[in-house]
Design a protein around this motif. Structure first.
Motif, short mmCIF file in Angstrom:
data_model
loop_
_atom_site.label_atom_id
_atom_site.label_comp_id
_atom_site.label_asym_id
_atom_site.label_seq_id
_atom_site.Cartn_x
_atom_site.Cartn_y
_atom_site.Cartn_z
N ASP A 24 1.64 13.58 8.00
CA ASP A 24 2.28 14.31 6.90
C ASP A 24 2.76 13.27 5.89
OD1 ASP A 24 3.61 15.91 5.17
OD2 ASP A 24 5.00 16.76 6.64
N PHE A 25 1.96 13.01 4.87
CA PHE A 25 2.28 11.99 3.87
C PHE A 25 3.14 12.53 2.74
CE2 PHE A 25 -1.92 10.66 5.60
CZ PHE A 25 -1.52 9.49 6.21
N GLY A 26 3.25 13.84 2.66
CA GLY A 26 4.07 14.43 1.60
C GLY A 26 3.59 13.99 0.23
N ILE A 27 4.55 13.50 -0.59
CA ILE A 27 4.20 13.02 -1.93
C ILE A 27 4.44 11.51 -2.01
CG2 ILE A 27 4.57 15.22 -3.11
CD1 ILE A 27 7.39 14.24 -3.84
N ALA A 28 4.04 10.81 -0.97
CA ALA A 28 4.26 9.36 -0.90
C ALA A 28 3.56 8.66 -2.06
CB ALA A 28 3.73 8.82 0.42
N ALA A 29 4.21 7.60 -2.56
CA ALA A 29 3.61 6.77 -3.61
C ALA A 29 2.41 6.04 -3.02
CB ALA A 29 4.64 5.77 -4.13
N PRO A 30 1.49 5.55 -3.87
CA PRO A 30 0.30 4.86 -3.36
C PRO A 30 0.61 3.72 -2.39
CG PRO A 30 0.04 5.31 -5.69
CD PRO A 30 1.44 5.72 -5.34
N THR A 31 1.64 2.91 -2.69
CA THR A 31 1.98 1.79 -1.79
C THR A 31 2.50 2.31 -0.45
OG1 THR A 31 4.15 1.66 -2.87
CG2 THR A 31 2.45 0.14 -3.63
N ARG B 149 -4.35 16.06 9.40
CA ARG B 149 -3.54 15.82 8.21
C ARG B 149 -2.92 17.13 7.73
NH1 ARG B 149 -4.85 12.83 2.41
NH2 ARG B 149 -2.70 12.99 1.64
N ALA B 150 -1.59 17.09 7.59
CA ALA B 150 -0.88 18.27 7.08
C ALA B 150 -1.08 18.34 5.57
CB ALA B 150 0.61 18.16 7.42
N ALA B 151 -1.66 19.41 5.12
CA ALA B 151 -1.89 19.64 3.69
C ALA B 151 -2.26 21.10 3.51
CB ALA B 151 -3.00 18.72 3.18
N GLN B 152 -2.32 21.53 2.24
CA GLN B 152 -2.70 22.92 2.00
C GLN B 152 -4.10 23.20 2.53
OE1 GLN B 152 -1.56 24.45 -1.81
NE2 GLN B 152 -3.30 25.86 -1.88
N GLY B 153 -4.99 22.23 2.33
CA GLY B 153 -6.30 22.31 2.96
C GLY B 153 -6.30 21.41 4.18
N LEU B 154 -5.80 21.92 5.30
CA LEU B 154 -5.63 21.13 6.52
C LEU B 154 -6.91 20.38 6.90
CD1 LEU B 154 -3.70 22.23 9.63
CD2 LEU B 154 -6.06 21.51 9.91
N LYS B 155 -6.77 19.09 7.19
CA LYS B 155 -7.94 18.29 7.55
C LYS B 155 -7.81 17.77 8.98
CE LYS B 155 -9.35 16.60 2.99
NZ LYS B 155 -9.66 15.39 2.18
N LYS B 156 -8.92 17.88 9.71
CA LYS B 156 -8.94 17.38 11.09
C LYS B 156 -10.03 16.31 11.21
CE LYS B 156 -8.54 20.55 14.33
NZ LYS B 156 -8.77 21.77 15.14
N TRP B 157 -9.69 15.24 11.94
CA TRP B 157 -10.72 14.21 12.18
C TRP B 157 -11.83 14.79 13.06
CZ3 TRP B 157 -10.98 11.22 17.03
CH2 TRP B 157 -12.05 10.31 17.03
N GLN B 158 -11.43 15.46 14.15
CA GLN B 158 -12.39 16.14 15.03
C GLN B 158 -11.84 17.54 15.31
OE1 GLN B 158 -15.28 14.86 15.96
NE2 GLN B 158 -14.91 12.80 15.14
N GLN B 159 -12.70 18.46 15.70
CA GLN B 159 -12.26 19.83 15.99
C GLN B 159 -11.37 19.88 17.23
OE1 GLN B 159 -12.53 22.64 14.10
NE2 GLN B 159 -13.19 21.06 12.65
N LYS B 160 -11.66 19.05 18.22
CA LYS B 160 -10.88 18.99 19.44
C LYS B 160 -10.61 17.53 19.79
CE LYS B 160 -10.68 23.40 20.58
NZ LYS B 160 -9.40 24.13 20.76
N CYS B 161 -9.68 17.31 20.71
CA CYS B 161 -9.40 15.94 21.16
C CYS B 161 -10.68 15.29 21.69
CB CYS B 161 -8.33 15.94 22.25
SG CYS B 161 -6.66 15.99 21.57
#
Length: 207
Positions: A117-124, A151-163
């Motif tokens: 959950d990166f929120g609105i973190a600055a680039p650095t 990744r928590a976001a409006q368009g949730l992103k997953k690296w893989q579908q399952k562990c």
């Protein structure tokens, strides 16, 4: 060093077996000054035959008194043992508070999902987070069984579908995926909760 719990670490380095607690040491270098109940006096009375014969140690915890009978050589042996144990604890603490463990603690579970959950973190700040996450993947996740990234976001992103089973290849793939994430993405008030629910939806996940 392997990721082991404190109790397993104590056993591995023999600190339980070596009997280095105060009670254990006292029982090996002396004997407890006993009290017995005297009927005529109606109270417990301590024996006096040892008074003045031995150095004595009074335990603060329970007030018990030990007569110390050990020779200097045995005392010095325990000093060496205790100094060795202290050094092992120092090494353990340095390890526990170094690198990725300083940020994430020690991962002991065998199947985990890391929710980003990166929120609105600055680039650095965004890059610092990814550096830290890359470190935990390479140092700790590589030693467990299965993992996933969400990744928590409006368009949730997953690296893989399952562990996914851990291997050098999958860890490298996860690091590559992490560094390809967009800095800014649409977020919502519920994105973190949704990502956590998605993570818990995998029945294999233990943390």
């Amino acid at each position: 060093q392997p990721l082991v719990s404190s109790s397993k670490w104590l056993q591995r380095y023999g600190l339980k077996r070596n009997k280095l607690s105060l009670s254990q040491i006292l029982s090996q270098i002396g004997f407890q000054h006993r009290k017995d109940y005297v009927t005529t006096l109606g109270k417990p009375v301590a024996s006096r035959y040892a008074d003045g014969l031995f150095p004595q140690h009074k335990r603060a915890q329970d007030g018990s008194v030990y007569n110390l009978t050990a020779k200097k050589e045995l005392i010095l042996h325990f000093v060496d043992c205790l100094m060795g144990a202290i050094e092992l604890y120092k090494q353990r603490m340095e390890w526990l508070t170094s690198e990725s463990r300083q940020i994430f603690g020690v991962i002991q579970e065998q199947c985990i999902v890391i929710v980003l959950d990166f929120g609105i973190a600055a680039p650095t700040e965004f890059d610092l987070c990814r550096d830290a996450l890359s470190m935990v993947l390479v140092e700790q996740v590589i030693q467990i069984a299965r993992f996933n990234l969400i990744r928590a976001a409006q368009g949730l992103k997953k690296w893989q579908q399952k562990c996914t089973p851990v291997s050098e290849h999958t860890v490298k793939s996860a690091v590559t995926w992490l560094w390809k994430l967009d800095h800014m993405t649409a977020v919502s008030h519920t994105s973190s909760a949704e990502a956590l629910l998605e993570a818990m939806g995998d029945e294999a996940v233990s943390s």
